[in-house]
Design an enzyme around this catalytic site. Structure first.
Site, PDB file in Angstrom:
ATOM      1  N   THR A  44      37.271  36.313  29.643  1.00  0.00           N
ATOM      2  CA  THR A  44      38.396  36.399  28.693  1.00  0.00           C
ATOM      3  C   THR A  44      38.493  34.862  28.068  1.00  0.00           C
ATOM      4  O   THR A  44      39.074  33.980  28.741  1.00  0.00           O
ATOM      5  CB  THR A  44      39.572  37.185  29.272  1.00  0.00           C
ATOM      6  OG1 THR A  44      39.147  38.187  29.972  1.00  0.00           O
ATOM      7  CG2 THR A  44      40.656  37.209  28.194  1.00  0.00           C
ATOM      8  N   TYR A  45      38.315  35.030  26.788  1.00  0.00           N
ATOM      9  CA  TYR A  45      38.396  33.887  26.153  1.00  0.00           C
ATOM     10  C   TYR A  45      39.928  33.693  25.429  1.00  0.00           C
ATOM     11  O   TYR A  45      40.288  34.470  24.839  1.00  0.00           O
ATOM     12  CB  TYR A  45      37.341  33.614  25.182  1.00  0.00           C
ATOM     13  CG  TYR A  45      35.754  33.400  25.863  1.00  0.00           C
ATOM     14  CD1 TYR A  45      35.635  32.086  25.890  1.00  0.00           C
ATOM     15  CD2 TYR A  45      35.154  34.325  26.137  1.00  0.00           C
ATOM     16  CE1 TYR A  45      34.301  31.786  26.481  1.00  0.00           C
ATOM     17  CE2 TYR A  45      33.921  34.214  26.727  1.00  0.00           C
ATOM     18  CZ  TYR A  45      33.464  32.867  27.055  1.00  0.00           C
ATOM     19  OH  TYR A  45      32.289  32.715  27.616  1.00  0.00           O
ATOM     20  N   TYR A  46      40.449  32.357  25.276  1.00  0.00           N
ATOM     21  CA  TYR A  46      41.461  32.160  24.581  1.00  0.00           C
ATOM     22  C   TYR A  46      41.568  31.189  23.586  1.00  0.00           C
ATOM     23  O   TYR A  46      40.656  30.194  23.683  1.00  0.00           O
ATOM     24  CB  TYR A  46      42.704  31.558  25.705  1.00  0.00           C
ATOM     25  CG  TYR A  46      43.155  32.685  26.693  1.00  0.00           C
ATOM     26  CD1 TYR A  46      43.961  33.387  26.458  1.00  0.00           C
ATOM     27  CD2 TYR A  46      42.318  32.605  27.877  1.00  0.00           C
ATOM     28  CE1 TYR A  46      44.231  34.375  27.482  1.00  0.00           C
ATOM     29  CE2 TYR A  46      42.367  33.862  28.764  1.00  0.00           C
ATOM     30  CZ  TYR A  46      43.459  34.674  28.600  1.00  0.00           C
ATOM     31  OH  TYR A  46      43.607  35.765  29.390  1.00  0.00           O
TER      32      TYR A  46
END
Length: 183
Positions: free
Chosen positions: A33-35
């Site tokens: 999961t990228y932010y």
């Protein structure tokens, strides 16, 4: 630490050559999961921040990873800082409370192989993208990067890889969706 990584597109023949030549380590399931930073556009700075959940052999591991900008023009080589975390949901809550925004989760099945001391190959089947091969080595010296990149590229070419890719799976999926944002 600098992660020297070369990635290419793969087909079943490339996958089979790797399986025949190298020592299988394990099969993993990844949820990355990228932010997006609240004040800095990672698509412009070529950085990434992610939470990776990795499952294998009945085990669960999670990591918070920062990846700096790519440092050469022929590979995905970049500084990488990774720390294990026990509760990825709570870490995600902290990031969101600080203004970070979730961009996308990339899911893949990864087969990991030992090549030689300090070098591993992974065969990735990425949901929504297809099959890829990555070969990587770690170094503390920027001076060693060009030599390592060349060695890793040659190894992939020997396995039948003819098309290389510098973009991350996130970048490729965002392009496919027509989105220009990156974490």
């Amino acid at each position: 630490m600098i992660e020297v990584e070369v990635k290419g597109y793969a087909d079943e023949e490339v996958f089979e050559r790797v399986r025949e030549r190298y020592k299988f380590v394990r099969r993993e399931y990844h949820e990355d999961t990228y932010y997006q930073h609240p004040c800095r556009d990672f698509s412009k700075t070529d950085e990434a921040l992610r939470i990776r959940i990795r499952r294998f052999n009945g085990h669960f591991e999670a990591f918070l990873t920062y990846k700096g900008p790519k440092i050469d023009s022929a590979s995905k080589t970049r500084e990488e800082i990774e720390v294990p975390i026990e509760d990825p949901d709570k870490h995600a809550m902290i990031l969101e409370a600080l203004g970070f925004r979730e961009v996308m989760t990339v899911e893949k099945v990864r087969e990991k192989f030992y090549v030689e001391k300090g070098i591993t190959i992974t065969l990735d089947d990425v949901e929504g993208l297809g099959r890829f091969i990555e070969i990587e080595a770690m170094t503390e010296s920027r001076e060693k990067v060009p030599e390592l990149v060349e060695k890793l590229r040659e190894m992939l070419m020997e396995l039948g890889v003819s098309r290389f890719e510098r973009k991350s799976y996130l970048e490729l999926l965002l392009e496919k969706e027509g989105t220009h944002e990156e974490a």
